[in-house]
Motif scaffolding. Structure first.
Motif, PDB file in Angstrom:
ATOM      1  N   PRO A 105     -44.648  16.849  34.752  1.00  0.00           N
ATOM      2  CA  PRO A 105     -44.123  18.045  34.064  1.00  0.00           C
ATOM      3  C   PRO A 105     -43.705  17.769  32.625  1.00  0.00           C
ATOM      4  N   ILE A 120     -45.003  19.615  29.126  1.00  0.00           N
ATOM      5  CA  ILE A 120     -44.049  20.169  28.159  1.00  0.00           C
ATOM      6  C   ILE A 120     -44.311  19.604  26.775  1.00  0.00           C
ATOM      7  N   ASN A 165     -47.430  21.148  25.016  1.00  0.00           N
ATOM      8  CA  ASN A 165     -47.184  22.453  24.402  1.00  0.00           C
ATOM      9  C   ASN A 165     -46.234  22.361  23.209  1.00  0.00           C
ATOM     10  N   CYS A 181     -36.801  30.362  25.765  1.00  0.00           N
ATOM     11  CA  CYS A 181     -38.036  30.192  26.546  1.00  0.00           C
ATOM     12  C   CYS A 181     -38.758  28.902  26.180  1.00  0.00           C
ATOM     13  N   HIS A 229     -37.386  26.045  25.135  1.00  0.00           N
ATOM     14  CA  HIS A 229     -36.685  24.840  25.589  1.00  0.00           C
ATOM     15  C   HIS A 229     -36.360  24.840  27.079  1.00  0.00           C
ATOM     16  N   PRO A 269     -38.226  24.976  29.950  1.00  0.00           N
ATOM     17  CA  PRO A 269     -38.927  24.031  30.835  1.00  0.00           C
ATOM     18  C   PRO A 269     -38.376  22.608  30.730  1.00  0.00           C
ATOM     19  N   PHE A 270     -38.119  22.150  29.503  1.00  0.00           N
ATOM     20  CA  PHE A 270     -37.575  20.801  29.358  1.00  0.00           C
ATOM     21  C   PHE A 270     -36.186  20.709  29.977  1.00  0.00           C
ATOM     22  N   VAL A 317     -35.012  22.333  32.498  1.00  0.00           N
ATOM     23  CA  VAL A 317     -35.142  22.306  33.956  1.00  0.00           C
ATOM     24  C   VAL A 317     -35.529  20.911  34.433  1.00  0.00           C
ATOM     25  N   VAL A 318     -36.568  20.335  33.822  1.00  0.00           N
ATOM     26  CA  VAL A 318     -37.023  18.995  34.214  1.00  0.00           C
ATOM     27  C   VAL A 318     -35.923  17.960  33.976  1.00  0.00           C
ATOM     28  N   TYR A 378     -38.943  14.065  23.510  1.00  0.00           N
ATOM     29  CA  TYR A 378     -38.896  15.507  23.277  1.00  0.00           C
ATOM     30  C   TYR A 378     -38.355  15.816  21.882  1.00  0.00           C
TER      31      TYR A 378
END
Length: 677
Positions: free
Chosen positions: A555, A559, A562, A586, A588, A590-591, A593-594, A631
């Motif tokens: 995952p 991230i 993208n 929106c 940030h 996904p990062f 959550v992971v 990131y």
């Protein structure tokens, strides 16, 4: 045509690999016995209405006595030792491991609590179990959490169990009933040392334990034993072997071995409530649902050379077991003489209840009901003509009612020509496979699926920049766009190398250093654990690594793909347009959550193995640092990092489109400024 040909070749190769995989899988889980050295039991019995050649016994597993949670486990275990044992009067009770829970109050850490063991011992003494039956208990992995050796002061099994003092590991007890000798062989496959959870899921038989079991096999032969019941905590799929033989081969060597009964898997959380199979060695393997949550126990019997069983929920009476004819699915021609059923004169049922049994009756293939007469103890019989059912699959319903109105009906399929249905696919996978090999395969496949595209794109980029292959046009559908984004990512070394070196490190380097057992330092690798001079081969560690790949590494890479793409577009188009709070959230989310999932897993690891293991933990703790750094780097990449991508990843026409879009954005901004002035 060339494109179609390449697609056809790819599909054909994929189908070949899939066919090979499925063929091997079907061979693995096939229940056909393949050992010609096994022989048919020649012993023939006249199965009539006599109370002879009959023994019955019980199994209970995964009691998980806990001082922190669910006190009803203890109170209902008291009921089992009182009412159930008194009413069923088994000759033997097999208690197949995880006698205690050994989890800390937070349910994350693990250690042995002497008070849990006192509860176990006190209940058995309170109800004089040793005077009622032969209680055969053996350790499970929970009974071995945080135990450095069988001589450790933390190994309470030795002092608080029934068999621990005389039989700390594998052992055999023989029972004589009439002129028949029954051997009960317990297999202790607990790890030594016994790590804290979670890396104490799979058992192992080392060479000394293999030698001990072979000695027990010789004793079985020497004593003229007629039947053998094998029992242990771990299913055979969960037992590694560092010795010369594996557990299935050892059991197969016993021609009188009917069955191996075990626990441990807890019906896989309810997915497989009836986890049974016939192993290729010609013996049944039966996993029993746990007492912990499901309150299950098992009634087993050997009646005139035929093994039968039924799994029972606690407090559900009456308990009925049809012993002749036996359940069609569990007929074993390599261990049982089916002529015993074909030429039998009576149907035989064992019936138990809290109150006196009032009536027992049966019907075959939905025919008329027939009452059974009581012979002695729990045995009820009625005559039948077996020759009427020599072909095909039939069903028999057994009904019983006690004087207090409790009723029970059981429906059992039977066959006299070995016609039967098959064991469930999940049952066969769970019991006939090798879970350590499955964990290893999942880990390696996830690594290959992750790393190969990255390295291929890196090589692809080098080949194009060196003029070895022509530059492709990757515009249009979703797949081409994704490949383009991945390609751009692989051109940025400050992102590429950290995300490929970390999973490679997981294969070779230590995952953590800490107190794995008691006060003993250990080192965890994917391929095994070193602690106190001992080496425990990798097994559940591979499952842990697989989870790390699918919940973090893969995952995170999507991230980053993208994020790098957004950064490239921002630097190339230079619109200067500010993002709204919703767009930033929106972008940030996904990062976040992971990263949060990884923080939770790092916390659980800390609670399981302590502060030192948390600090010196590349698997969990250091991965958080890696994620944050890469990131942040992706968000702040300078324009020079995209020079290779702009020159090679895009054709001239695509670059022109980007430039036109950039100029359009600049002109639009200038026009807005002019209007403002």
């Amino acid at each position: 045509m060339m494109k179609i040909a390449k697609t056809a070749v790819g599909v054909f190769i994929s189908m070949v690999f899939l066919a090979v995989f499925l063929t091997n899988l079907l061979l693995l889980i096939s229940t056909n016995s393949v050992h010609p050295d096994e022989h048919l039991r020649e012993k023939f019995f006249h199965v009539e209405d006599k109370f002879d050649n009959l023994i019955w016994f019980l199994q209970i597993s995964d009691i998980h006595i806990s001082i922190f949670r669910d006190p009803s486990r203890i109170t209902e275990f008291r009921e089992f030792c009182h009412y159930t044992i008194d009413k069923i009067t088994p000759k033997v009770v097999l208690t197949t491991g995880d006698l205690t829970d050994a989890k800390t109050k937070d349910a994350i850490g693990s250690q042995q609590f002497e008070s849990e063991w006192r509860h176990y011992k006190d209940i058995l003494q309170e109800y004089d179990i040793s005077k009622k039956t032969i209680w055969l208990d053996i350790r499970g992995n929970h009974d071995n959490f945080n135990v450095i050796s069988i001589n450790s002061k933390q190994n309470y099994f030795t002092n608080y169990s029934v068999q621990g003092k005389d039989h700390p590991r594998s052992y055999m007890v023989q029972v004589k009933n009439g002129n028949t000798v029954y051997s009960f062989v317990g297999i202790d496959a607990c790890l030594e040392p016994g790590p804290r959870r979670p890396f104490n899921f799979v058992g192992i038989l080392d060479q000394p334990e293999v030698d001990e079991i072979n000695r027990l096999l010789r004793d079985i032969d020497a004593t003229g034993s007629n039947y053998t019941i094998w029992f242990g905590h771990f299913p055979t799929s969960c037992i590694l072997s560092s010795g010369s033989e594996n557990v299935r081969n050892l059991i197969r060597k016993d021609p009188n071995g009917f069955v191996y009964v075990c626990g441990h898997l807890h019906t896989l959380g309810g997915l497989v409530p009836h986890m049974y199979t016939m192993q290729k060695g010609g013996f049944l393997e039966l996993e029993l649902g746990d007492w912990k949550d499901n309150r299950m126990y098992r009634l087993m019997a050997i009646d005139h050379g035929m093994f039968s069983f039924i799994d029972v929920h606690h407090r559900r009476w009456p308990v009925l077991l049809l012993t002749n004819p036996k359940h069609a699915l569990f007929v074993n021609p390599l261990r049982e003489n089916l002529d015993n059923i074909r030429h039998s004169t009576h149907i035989r049922v064992l019936a138990f209840s809290l109150s006196r049994i009032q009536s027992v009756r049966i019907r075959i293939d939905k025919g008329p009901w027939t009452n059974l007469r009581h012979i002695k103890g729990p045995l009820y019989v009625t005559s039948w003509n077996a020759q009427m059912y020599l072909t095909g699959l039939h069903s028999i319903e057994v009904y019983a009612k006690d004087i207090d109105g409790r009723e029970k009906t059981e429906e059992i399929p039977f066959s006299l020509d070995t016609t039967k249905s098959s064991f469930g696919l999940l049952s066969r996978l769970a019991l006939m496979s090798n879970l350590s090999h499955i964990f290893w395969s999942l880990f390696i496949v996830s690594l290959l699926v992750y790393l190969l595209p990255l390295f291929l794109m890196k090589y692809f980029h080098k080949a194009i920049s060196g003029g070895l292959i022509s530059q492709p046009r990757l515009r249009g559908n979703f797949i081409k766009t994704l490949i383009r984004k991945l390609w751009v990512l692989t051109t940025i070394d400050r992102i590429f190398w950290p995300i490929v070196l970390y999973p490679l490190y997981l294969v070779m380097g230590p995952w953590s250093i800490g107190y794995i057992v008691e006060d003993y330092l250990g080192v965890i690798f994917s391929w095994g654990i070193f602690v106190d001079g001992a080496f425990l081969p990798g097994s559940f560690t591979y499952a842990y690594g697989f989870v790390q790949m699918i919940t973090f590494q893969i995952p995170l890479t999507f991230i980053l793909i993208n994020t790098v793409n957004r950064r490239y577009n921002h630097l190339t188009l230079k619109t200067g347009k500010k993002l709204t709070i919703k767009q930033v959230t929106c972008a940030h989310l996904p990062f976040c959550v992971v990263f949060t999932i990884q923080v939770i897993m790092a916390y659980l690891f800390w609670m399981a193995y302590g502060t030192l293991a948390f600090i010196l933990g590349p698997l969990r703790t250091w991965s958080l640092v890696l994620a944050a750094v890469v990131y942040y780097t992706a968000l702040r990449l300078p324009e020079k990092c995209f020079r290779q991508a702009r020159e090679i990843c895009f054709t001239k026409s695509e670059t022109t489109v980007h430039m036109d879009a950039s100029h359009s954005g600049i002109e639009e901004s200038a026009e807005k400024i002019g209007k403002a002035n």
